[in-house]
Design a protein around this motif. Structure first.
Motif, short mmCIF file in Angstrom:
data_model
loop_
_atom_site.label_atom_id
_atom_site.label_comp_id
_atom_site.label_asym_id
_atom_site.label_seq_id
_atom_site.Cartn_x
_atom_site.Cartn_y
_atom_site.Cartn_z
N ILE A 97 72.63 51.26 39.89
CA ILE A 97 72.56 50.74 41.26
C ILE A 97 73.90 50.12 41.62
O ILE A 97 74.55 49.49 40.79
N LEU A 98 74.30 50.29 42.88
CA LEU A 98 75.47 49.59 43.42
C LEU A 98 74.96 48.53 44.40
O LEU A 98 74.13 48.84 45.26
N ILE A 99 75.45 47.29 44.25
CA ILE A 99 75.12 46.25 45.22
C ILE A 99 76.39 45.91 45.99
O ILE A 99 77.43 45.61 45.39
N VAL A 100 76.31 45.95 47.33
CA VAL A 100 77.44 45.54 48.17
C VAL A 100 76.99 44.34 48.97
O VAL A 100 76.14 44.45 49.86
N GLU A 101 77.53 43.18 48.63
CA GLU A 101 77.07 41.90 49.22
C GLU A 101 78.21 40.90 49.07
O GLU A 101 78.81 40.81 48.01
N ASP A 102 78.51 40.16 50.15
CA ASP A 102 79.66 39.25 50.09
C ASP A 102 79.31 37.82 49.71
O ASP A 102 80.19 37.02 49.44
N GLU A 103 78.02 37.46 49.69
CA GLU A 103 77.65 36.10 49.27
C GLU A 103 77.60 36.08 47.75
O GLU A 103 76.74 36.73 47.14
N PRO A 104 78.54 35.32 47.11
CA PRO A 104 78.69 35.39 45.65
C PRO A 104 77.41 35.07 44.88
O PRO A 104 77.09 35.77 43.92
N ASP A 105 76.68 34.03 45.30
CA ASP A 105 75.47 33.64 44.56
C ASP A 105 74.40 34.72 44.65
O ASP A 105 73.74 35.05 43.66
N LEU A 106 74.25 35.25 45.85
CA LEU A 106 73.24 36.29 46.05
C LEU A 106 73.61 37.55 45.25
O LEU A 106 72.77 38.15 44.58
N LEU A 107 74.89 37.91 45.28
CA LEU A 107 75.37 39.09 44.56
C LEU A 107 75.13 38.93 43.06
O LEU A 107 74.56 39.81 42.40
N ALA A 108 75.52 37.77 42.53
CA ALA A 108 75.38 37.54 41.08
C ALA A 108 73.91 37.49 40.68
O ALA A 108 73.52 38.06 39.66
N GLY A 109 73.10 36.82 41.48
CA GLY A 109 71.67 36.67 41.16
C GLY A 109 70.95 38.01 41.18
O GLY A 109 70.16 38.32 40.29
N ASP A 121 82.09 43.22 46.70
CA ASP A 121 81.86 42.10 47.61
C ASP A 121 82.46 42.33 49.00
O ASP A 121 82.59 41.41 49.79
N ASN A 122 82.82 43.58 49.28
CA ASN A 122 83.27 43.91 50.64
C ASN A 122 83.01 45.40 50.90
O ASN A 122 82.78 46.18 49.96
N GLY A 123 83.06 45.76 52.17
CA GLY A 123 82.68 47.11 52.56
C GLY A 123 83.62 48.19 52.04
O GLY A 123 83.18 49.28 51.66
N ASP A 124 84.91 47.90 52.02
CA ASP A 124 85.88 48.92 51.59
C ASP A 124 85.67 49.30 50.12
O ASP A 124 85.62 50.48 49.77
N ASP A 125 85.53 48.28 49.27
CA ASP A 125 85.29 48.55 47.84
C ASP A 125 83.94 49.21 47.65
O ASP A 125 83.78 50.10 46.80
N GLY A 126 82.96 48.76 48.43
CA GLY A 126 81.62 49.34 48.33
C GLY A 126 81.64 50.83 48.63
O GLY A 126 81.07 51.63 47.88
N LEU A 127 82.32 51.21 49.71
CA LEU A 127 82.40 52.62 50.08
C LEU A 127 83.13 53.42 48.99
O LEU A 127 82.71 54.52 48.62
N PHE A 128 84.21 52.84 48.48
CA PHE A 128 84.99 53.51 47.43
C PHE A 128 84.09 53.81 46.23
O PHE A 128 84.07 54.94 45.72
N ASN A 129 83.33 52.81 45.78
CA ASN A 129 82.42 53.02 44.65
C ASN A 129 81.33 54.03 44.99
O ASN A 129 81.02 54.92 44.20
N ALA A 130 80.76 53.87 46.16
CA ALA A 130 79.61 54.70 46.56
C ALA A 130 80.00 56.17 46.65
O ALA A 130 79.19 57.06 46.36
N GLU A 131 81.24 56.43 47.07
CA GLU A 131 81.69 57.82 47.18
C GLU A 131 82.08 58.40 45.82
O GLU A 131 81.99 59.61 45.61
#
Ligand code: CA
Length: 216
Positions: free
Chosen positions: A3-15, A31-41
């Motif tokens: 699974i890939l999680i793309v979320e900018d709130e650190p606590d929520l992302l880590a939890g 933790d940001n859209g650009d990195d998220g897209l890079f991973n997702a692709e």
């Protein structure tokens, strides 16, 4: 299942990452859209959890761009007051959404449903000889007896079972079962395969030498 999680709130992302790892998923994070897209692709994830409100490229834009090349199931996270965002998210190709704040159990259930749907499996129950897999409860029995599997061993069994009769390559297994930090450990997969064979029988997973593995 990876699974890939793309979320900018650190606590929520880590939890969320920790909770999903405890459920046996391999988890990558951005933790940001650009990195998220890079991973997702770049990786064939089994599902993506994507926050709508992100710094830089927002979740909807990530989704719109991703949908040009990939059909990876996407679960959007939206705030309660963003009803219009939800509609737009589904229009942009999201498969489902969850409203914040959410129950972890709800995320787990929706991810299981998305992964099942994308594998074209209508049922959570799979039977392979004497082995019975319940993907909703994440349990495995053999001749009716419960088998104790670690979360990762379970994921290996479920992934192979969902691709029953197909040759699954080691590369595919690494991509779906391990996160980007574990992928360099080349004997990790052999250890899990060996443990599953001890528990479910040596014949349960067939090795196609030089190619990968298969459940007949
Ligand atoms: Ca956010």
């Amino acid at each position: 299942m990876r699974i890939l999680i793309v979320e900018d709130e650190p606590d929520l992302l880590a939890g969320l990452a920790q909770a999903l790892r405890e459920e046996g998923y391999a988890v990558d994070t951005a933790d940001n859209g650009d990195d998220g897209l890079f991973n997702a692709e770049g990786t064939d994830y089994d599902a993506i959890v994507l926050d709508v409100m992100l710094p830089g490229m927002d979740g909807r834009e990530v989704l719109r761009r991703l949908r040009k090349t990939k059909k990876t199931p996407v679960l959007m996270l939206t705030a309660r007051d963003q009803t219009r965002d939800r509609v737009k998210g589904l229009d942009a190709g999201a498969d489902d959404y969850v409203v914040k704040p959410f129950d972890l159990e709800e995320i787990f259930a929706r991810l299981r449903a998305l992964i099942r749907r994308s594998a074209n499996q209508s049922s959570n129950l799979m039977e392979i000889g004497a082995v019975r897999i319940n993907a909703a409860a994440r349990t495995v029995t053999i001749n009716g007896q419960m088998v104790e599997l670690t979360a990762r061993e379970y994921s290996l069994v479920e992934f192979l079972a969902r691709h029953r009769g197909e040759l699954v390559t080691r590369t595919q297994l690494y991509e779906h079962l391990f996160d980007e930090n574990e992928c360099s450990l080349s004997n990790l997969l052999d250890v899990h395969v060996s443990n599953v064979r001890k528990k479910l029988g040596a014949e349960f997973i067939v090795t196609r030498r030089g190619y990968g593995y298969c459940i007949e």
